[in-house]
Design a protein around this motif. Structure first.
Motif, PDB file in Angstrom:
ATOM      1  N   TYR A 236      -5.544  -2.994  -6.412  1.00 47.40           N
ATOM      2  CA  TYR A 236      -6.525  -4.079  -6.472  1.00 47.40           C
ATOM      3  C   TYR A 236      -6.314  -4.837  -7.775  1.00 47.40           C
TER       4      TYR A 236
ATOM      5  N   SER B 178       0.826  -1.207   0.000  1.00 51.29           N
ATOM      6  CA  SER B 178       0.000   0.000   0.000  1.00 51.29           C
ATOM      7  C   SER B 178       0.860   1.257   0.000  1.00 51.29           C
TER       8      SER B 178
ATOM      9  N   MET C 277     -11.779  -8.678   0.826  1.00 52.72           N
ATOM     10  CA  MET C 277     -12.152  -7.605  -0.108  1.00 52.72           C
ATOM     11  C   MET C 277     -12.332  -8.153  -1.528  1.00 52.72           C
ATOM     12  N   LYS C 278     -11.479  -9.064  -1.939  1.00 54.85           N
ATOM     13  CA  LYS C 278     -11.630  -9.673  -3.274  1.00 54.85           C
ATOM     14  C   LYS C 278     -12.983 -10.365  -3.371  1.00 54.85           C
TER      15      LYS C 278
ATOM     16  N   GLU D 260      -7.925  -0.122  -3.993  1.00 55.52           N
ATOM     17  CA  GLU D 260      -8.689  -0.194  -2.752  1.00 55.52           C
ATOM     18  C   GLU D 260      -8.293   1.006  -1.903  1.00 55.52           C
TER      19      GLU D 260
ATOM     20  N   THR E  90      -8.282  -0.279 -10.854  1.00 58.22           N
ATOM     21  CA  THR E  90      -8.912  -0.126  -9.544  1.00 58.22           C
ATOM     22  C   THR E  90      -7.904  -0.149  -8.403  1.00 58.22           C
TER      23      THR E  90
ATOM     24  N   VAL F 120     -12.441   0.856  -4.757  1.00 56.53           N
ATOM     25  CA  VAL F 120     -13.377   0.055  -3.973  1.00 56.53           C
ATOM     26  C   VAL F 120     -13.052   0.277  -2.506  1.00 56.53           C
ATOM     27  N   ALA F 121     -14.092   0.181  -1.680  1.00 53.36           N
ATOM     28  CA  ALA F 121     -13.905   0.355  -0.241  1.00 53.36           C
ATOM     29  C   ALA F 121     -15.134  -0.142   0.485  1.00 53.36           C
TER      30      ALA F 121
ATOM     31  N   ASP G 256      -8.604   2.943   1.879  1.00 49.14           N
ATOM     32  CA  ASP G 256      -8.799   2.563   3.266  1.00 49.14           C
ATOM     33  C   ASP G 256      -8.129   3.609   4.160  1.00 49.14           C
TER      34      ASP G 256
ATOM     35  N   THR H 297      -4.774  -6.828  -2.285  1.00 44.89           N
ATOM     36  CA  THR H 297      -6.060  -6.787  -1.582  1.00 44.89           C
ATOM     37  C   THR H 297      -6.297  -8.101  -0.838  1.00 44.89           C
TER      38      THR H 297
END
Length: 183
Positions: free
Chosen positions: A57, A36, A65-66, A81, A79, A116-117, A83, A61
């Motif tokens: 992602y 990250s 989450m996947k 993720e 994409t 995505v989150a 956070d 991930t």
């Protein structure tokens, strides 16, 4: 102002801020994920008061989450993720917008079209209503680490491609913190 986390001292501050913020909202603490990009955000007093995390992602991930998003993310989407959107109480109402500005700037510069989150419902609403960044609820709310959250897809390219539109008049180009002492 923002600064990328590059050393252990900054990582410790990142986790301290996140822990205070998350525990204050009743969430269980989660630590940064491998792979990250982590960022600290600074208040007008030049002290760190906010955090944000970007995780590619699906490369880094978690399986959880996947499982939530694999049927949502399409091949044409690049994409990330998102956070660790955390702001200390003293900086609430001040750093949130700066973090959202940075999210759009980072996504554009790195080529991410979507994020995505699992989002706090109030944060989810603010993306749509306050910031006019389209966020789509992709599944029913779930209980996660202390509260209900919304599995969400954020349409970032729609926003940064139209950043000069009047509805994005709140956007200000983020400023990177280049020097100074951490605390």
């Amino acid at each position: 102002m923002y600064k990328r986390v590059t050393n252990q001292e900054e990582l410790n501050v990142f986790h301290q801020i996140k822990q205070v913020s998350w525990e204050g909202k009743g969430f269980d603490m989660e630590y940064a994920k491998e792979g990250s990009d982590l960022f600290l955000f600074y208040g007008d007093d030049d002290l760190p008061g906010g955090t944000f995390e970007f995780t590619p992602y699906p490369q880094f991930t978690s399986p959880f989450m996947k499982n939530l998003f694999n049927d949502v993310v399409q091949k044409n989407m690049v994409t990330v993720e998102i956070d660790s959107f955390s702001v200390l109480p003293k900086y609430r109402g001040k750093l949130g917008r700066e973090i959202i500005c940075f999210l759009l700037d980072y996504a554009k510069k790195t080529g991410y079209t979507h994020a995505v989150a699992i989002s706090d419902p109030a944060v989810f609403r603010s993306f749509n209503k306050t910031y006019h960044i389209r966020a789509t609820q992709v599944k029913e709310q779930i209980w996660y680490k202390g509260d209900y959250v919304i599995p969400a897809l954020f349409h970032l390219q729609e926003a940064y491609d139209n950043i000069h539109d009047e509805k994005f008049s709140w956007f200000k180009q983020p400023i990177e913190k280049k020097e100074g002492v951490l605390l």
